[in-house]
Design an enzyme around this catalytic site. Structure first.
Site, PDB file in Angstrom:
ATOM      1  N   LYS A  13       0.839  -1.281   0.067  1.00  0.00           N
ATOM      2  CA  LYS A  13       0.131   0.161  -0.064  1.00  0.00           C
ATOM      3  C   LYS A  13       0.784   1.073   0.003  1.00  0.00           C
ATOM      4  O   LYS A  13       0.413   2.122  -0.888  1.00  0.00           O
ATOM      5  CB  LYS A  13      -0.843   0.008   1.203  1.00  0.00           C
ATOM      6  CG  LYS A  13      -1.899  -0.963   1.396  1.00  0.00           C
ATOM      7  CD  LYS A  13      -2.703  -1.172   2.514  1.00  0.00           C
ATOM      8  CE  LYS A  13      -1.948  -1.118   4.098  1.00  0.00           C
ATOM      9  NZ  LYS A  13      -1.354  -2.408   4.250  1.00  0.00           N
ATOM     10  N   ARG A  88      -9.894   0.530   8.700  1.00  0.00           N
ATOM     11  CA  ARG A  88      -9.238  -0.365   9.054  1.00  0.00           C
ATOM     12  C   ARG A  88     -10.492  -1.403   9.613  1.00  0.00           C
ATOM     13  O   ARG A  88      -9.958  -2.686  10.055  1.00  0.00           O
ATOM     14  CB  ARG A  88      -8.363  -0.186  10.027  1.00  0.00           C
ATOM     15  CG  ARG A  88      -6.849  -0.805   9.527  1.00  0.00           C
ATOM     16  CD  ARG A  88      -5.862  -0.497  10.551  1.00  0.00           C
ATOM     17  NE  ARG A  88      -4.675  -1.447  10.190  1.00  0.00           N
ATOM     18  CZ  ARG A  88      -3.624  -0.613   9.588  1.00  0.00           C
ATOM     19  NH1 ARG A  88      -3.774   0.260   8.826  1.00  0.00           N
ATOM     20  NH2 ARG A  88      -2.565  -1.500   9.243  1.00  0.00           N
ATOM     21  N   ARG A 123      12.080  -5.583   4.770  1.00  0.00           N
ATOM     22  CA  ARG A 123      11.757  -4.254   4.567  1.00  0.00           C
ATOM     23  C   ARG A 123      12.739  -3.351   5.467  1.00  0.00           C
ATOM     24  O   ARG A 123      12.550  -3.554   6.795  1.00  0.00           O
ATOM     25  CB  ARG A 123      10.312  -3.867   5.025  1.00  0.00           C
ATOM     26  CG  ARG A 123       9.602  -2.562   5.077  1.00  0.00           C
ATOM     27  CD  ARG A 123       8.374  -2.253   5.081  1.00  0.00           C
ATOM     28  NE  ARG A 123       7.819  -2.702   6.193  1.00  0.00           N
ATOM     29  CZ  ARG A 123       6.625  -2.403   6.446  1.00  0.00           C
ATOM     30  NH1 ARG A 123       5.651  -2.010   5.352  1.00  0.00           N
ATOM     31  NH2 ARG A 123       5.738  -2.876   7.525  1.00  0.00           N
ATOM     32  N   ARG A 156      11.212  -1.617  11.161  1.00  0.00           N
ATOM     33  CA  ARG A 156      10.043  -1.354  12.021  1.00  0.00           C
ATOM     34  C   ARG A 156       9.833  -2.241  13.152  1.00  0.00           C
ATOM     35  O   ARG A 156      10.006  -3.315  12.953  1.00  0.00           O
ATOM     36  CB  ARG A 156       8.629  -1.315  11.160  1.00  0.00           C
ATOM     37  CG  ARG A 156       8.359   0.189  10.823  1.00  0.00           C
ATOM     38  CD  ARG A 156       7.118   0.310   9.795  1.00  0.00           C
ATOM     39  NE  ARG A 156       5.976  -0.391  10.154  1.00  0.00           N
ATOM     40  CZ  ARG A 156       4.892  -0.471   9.473  1.00  0.00           C
ATOM     41  NH1 ARG A 156       4.898   0.154   8.175  1.00  0.00           N
ATOM     42  NH2 ARG A 156       3.756  -0.885   9.871  1.00  0.00           N
ATOM     43  N   ARG A 167      -0.625  -9.146  13.092  1.00  0.00           N
ATOM     44  CA  ARG A 167      -1.238  -8.061  12.237  1.00  0.00           C
ATOM     45  C   ARG A 167      -2.088  -8.582  10.946  1.00  0.00           C
ATOM     46  O   ARG A 167      -3.147  -7.946  10.651  1.00  0.00           O
ATOM     47  CB  ARG A 167      -0.008  -7.041  11.547  1.00  0.00           C
ATOM     48  CG  ARG A 167       0.478  -6.215  12.729  1.00  0.00           C
ATOM     49  CD  ARG A 167       1.670  -5.477  12.251  1.00  0.00           C
ATOM     50  NE  ARG A 167       1.839  -4.788  11.166  1.00  0.00           N
ATOM     51  CZ  ARG A 167       2.774  -4.583  10.583  1.00  0.00           C
ATOM     52  NH1 ARG A 167       4.064  -5.108  10.598  1.00  0.00           N
ATOM     53  NH2 ARG A 167       2.755  -3.933   9.515  1.00  0.00           N
TER      54      ARG A 167
HETATM   55  P1  AP5 Z   1       4.957  -1.553   1.745  1.00  0.00           P
HETATM   56  O1  AP5 Z   1       4.487  -0.691   0.536  1.00  0.00           O
HETATM   57  O2  AP5 Z   1       5.490  -0.952   3.014  1.00  0.00           O
HETATM   58  O3  AP5 Z   1       3.495  -2.737   2.446  1.00  0.00           O
HETATM   59  P2  AP5 Z   1       2.319  -1.837   3.141  1.00  0.00           P
HETATM   60  O4  AP5 Z   1       1.023  -2.370   2.388  1.00  0.00           O
HETATM   61  O5  AP5 Z   1       2.243  -0.427   3.070  1.00  0.00           O
HETATM   62  O6  AP5 Z   1       2.695  -2.319   4.484  1.00  0.00           O
HETATM   63  P3  AP5 Z   1       2.634  -1.897   5.969  1.00  0.00           P
HETATM   64  O7  AP5 Z   1       2.981  -2.806   6.839  1.00  0.00           O
HETATM   65  O8  AP5 Z   1       2.914  -0.604   6.168  1.00  0.00           O
HETATM   66  O9  AP5 Z   1       0.852  -2.116   6.228  1.00  0.00           O
HETATM   67  P4  AP5 Z   1       0.334  -1.903   7.525  1.00  0.00           P
HETATM   68  O10 AP5 Z   1      -1.142  -1.728   7.260  1.00  0.00           O
HETATM   69  O11 AP5 Z   1       0.340  -3.162   8.381  1.00  0.00           O
HETATM   70  O12 AP5 Z   1       0.951  -0.835   8.574  1.00  0.00           O
HETATM   71  P5  AP5 Z   1       0.445   0.744   8.884  1.00  0.00           P
HETATM   72  O13 AP5 Z   1       1.784   1.450   8.836  1.00  0.00           O
HETATM   73  O14 AP5 Z   1      -0.525   1.238   8.149  1.00  0.00           O
HETATM   74  O15 AP5 Z   1       5.680  -2.676   1.205  1.00  0.00           O
HETATM   75  C1  AP5 Z   1       6.144  -3.883   2.082  1.00  0.00           C
HETATM   76  C2  AP5 Z   1       7.425  -4.238   1.587  1.00  0.00           C
HETATM   77  O16 AP5 Z   1       7.549  -4.924   0.382  1.00  0.00           O
HETATM   78  C3  AP5 Z   1       8.660  -3.389   1.578  1.00  0.00           C
HETATM   79  O17 AP5 Z   1       9.993  -3.885   1.745  1.00  0.00           O
HETATM   80  C4  AP5 Z   1       8.553  -2.794  -0.116  1.00  0.00           C
HETATM   81  O18 AP5 Z   1       9.630  -2.548  -0.593  1.00  0.00           O
HETATM   82  C5  AP5 Z   1       8.256  -4.230  -0.464  1.00  0.00           C
HETATM   83  N1  AP5 Z   1       7.487  -4.283  -1.608  1.00  0.00           N
HETATM   84  C6  AP5 Z   1       6.244  -3.571  -2.115  1.00  0.00           C
HETATM   85  N2  AP5 Z   1       5.838  -3.827  -3.291  1.00  0.00           N
HETATM   86  C7  AP5 Z   1       6.523  -4.840  -3.708  1.00  0.00           C
HETATM   87  C8  AP5 Z   1       6.587  -5.649  -4.967  1.00  0.00           C
HETATM   88  N3  AP5 Z   1       5.303  -5.530  -5.850  1.00  0.00           N
HETATM   89  N4  AP5 Z   1       7.269  -6.730  -5.081  1.00  0.00           N
HETATM   90  C9  AP5 Z   1       8.139  -7.112  -4.219  1.00  0.00           C
HETATM   91  N5  AP5 Z   1       8.243  -6.182  -2.892  1.00  0.00           N
HETATM   92  C10 AP5 Z   1       7.402  -5.317  -2.790  1.00  0.00           C
HETATM   93  O19 AP5 Z   1      -0.005   0.377  10.248  1.00  0.00           O
HETATM   94  C11 AP5 Z   1       0.851   0.109  11.312  1.00  0.00           C
HETATM   95  C12 AP5 Z   1       0.050   0.000  12.691  1.00  0.00           C
HETATM   96  O20 AP5 Z   1      -0.442   1.254  12.960  1.00  0.00           O
HETATM   97  C13 AP5 Z   1      -1.219  -1.072  12.597  1.00  0.00           C
HETATM   98  O21 AP5 Z   1      -0.815  -2.219  13.195  1.00  0.00           O
HETATM   99  C14 AP5 Z   1      -1.903  -0.296  13.816  1.00  0.00           C
HETATM  100  O22 AP5 Z   1      -1.541  -0.493  15.005  1.00  0.00           O
HETATM  101  C15 AP5 Z   1      -1.789   1.033  13.455  1.00  0.00           C
HETATM  102  N6  AP5 Z   1      -2.866   1.764  12.709  1.00  0.00           N
HETATM  103  C16 AP5 Z   1      -2.597   2.287  11.539  1.00  0.00           C
HETATM  104  N7  AP5 Z   1      -3.830   2.619  10.950  1.00  0.00           N
HETATM  105  C17 AP5 Z   1      -4.710   2.384  11.769  1.00  0.00           C
HETATM  106  C18 AP5 Z   1      -6.126   2.503  11.896  1.00  0.00           C
HETATM  107  N8  AP5 Z   1      -6.993   3.106  10.766  1.00  0.00           N
HETATM  108  N9  AP5 Z   1      -6.875   2.212  12.778  1.00  0.00           N
HETATM  109  C19 AP5 Z   1      -6.173   1.698  14.056  1.00  0.00           C
HETATM  110  N10 AP5 Z   1      -4.769   1.445  13.923  1.00  0.00           N
HETATM  111  C20 AP5 Z   1      -4.251   1.668  12.882  1.00  0.00           C
HETATM  112 MG    MG Z   2       2.666   0.964   4.858  1.00  0.00          MG
END
Ligand code: AP5
Ligand code: MG
Length: 208
Positions: A13, A88, A123, A156, A167
């Site tokens: 994402k 979410r 990552r 992270r 997660r």
């Molecule tokens: P990346 O682009 O980083 O993936 P992502 O989908 O953004 O993954 P996240 O871990 O950031 O998602 P998340 O939803 O768990 O975390 P968030 O920060 O939102 O890609 C991943 C890896 O793959 C990277 O190394 C990249 O280089 C690689 N890659 C990408 N595309 C590729 C491809 N096509 N091929 C190969 N490799 C590739 O949330 C974190 C925490 O915040 C949550 O757990 C929660 O505690 C809190 N939080 C956030 N939002 C909310 C909400 N709305 N409500 C409640 N709590 C929340």
């Molecule tokens: Mg992300």
């Protein structure tokens, strides 16, 4: 254009949101990045949520919803924005629909759990500009240094395998139900997250 990017942790994402943000010149709003910013600055919110985020649980709805409400009224959002990581759960999805704007599209990037666990272990992210890299797939020019801003990269805290598994469980239990919700209101497009980031971007651009 007002977009929502949905999908499990590690589906790409953030990677795709950065690409879309450049392509359409609209801000990338990642609730995860905003929340990590609060932790880094040790704000009141940051102190309250640090343990929750480290264990991979969801931060309370009222905190996240308020942060989104405040962010989307900033001047840079006038032309549109990309929401990444929000909503979410069903409650957040319904709250989004009560906000003072209409979402144009919800794009869900699908990816199997096994692929995700492999991606997450490699990552590295930039704590300053939130750029995302991967040791095998998207390495930096200089090891451990952000190509975009030159800061030292970090892993992270919530990318430990046990936390990633947690997660993903939360995603399946809490977040997946909103896919049907957005499909029901005819906003949903689904994308296969397997392939290079460039291939996924091309698939997303084809939706417009
Ligand atoms: P990346 O682009 O980083 O993936 P992502 O989908 O953004 O993954 P996240 O871990 O950031 O998602 P998340 O939803 O768990 O975390 P968030 O920060 O939102 O890609 C991943 C890896 O793959 C990277 O190394 C990249 O280089 C690689 N890659 C990408 N595309 C590729 C491809 N096509 N091929 C190969 N490799 C590739 O949330 C974190 C925490 O915040 C949550 O757990 C929660 O505690 C809190 N939080 C956030 N939002 C909310 C909400 N709305 N409500 C409640 N709590 C929340
Ligand atoms: Mg992300």
């Amino acid at each position: 254009m007002k977009l929502v990017l949905l999908g499990p942790s590690g589906a790409g994402k953030g990677t795709q949101a950065k690409f879309l943000s450049k392509a359409y010149d609209i801000p990338h709003i990642s609730t995860g990045d905003i929340l990590r910013g609060h932790i880094a600055r040790s704000t009141e919110i940051g102190l309250q949520i640090e343990h929750i985020m480290d264990t991979g649980k969801l931060v309370p709805d009222e905190i996240v919803i308020e942060l989104v409400r405040e962010r989307v009224i900033e001047p840079d959002c006038a032309k549109g924005f990309i929401l990444d990581g929000f909503p979410r759960n069903l409650y957040q999805a319904k709250e989004l629909c009560t906000m003072d704007f209409e979402i144009d599209k919800v794009i869900c990037i699908r990816l199997d759990d096994e692929v995700i666990i492999k991606r997450m272990s490699g990552r590295f992210t930039c704590p300053e500009c939130n750029s995302v890299y991967h040791t095998d797939y998207y390495p930096t020019k200089e090891k451990g240094i952000c190509d975009a801003c030159g800061s030292a990269l970090i892993q992270r805290e919530d990318d430990k395998e046990a936390t990633v598994v947690n997660r993903l469980k939360i995603y399946h239990d809490m977040t997946e139900p909103i896919i049907a919700f957005f499909s029901g209101v005819h906003l949903l497009s689904e994308i296969d997250g397997l392939g290079t980031a460039e291939e996924i971007s091309a698939q997303i651009m084809n939706l417009f």
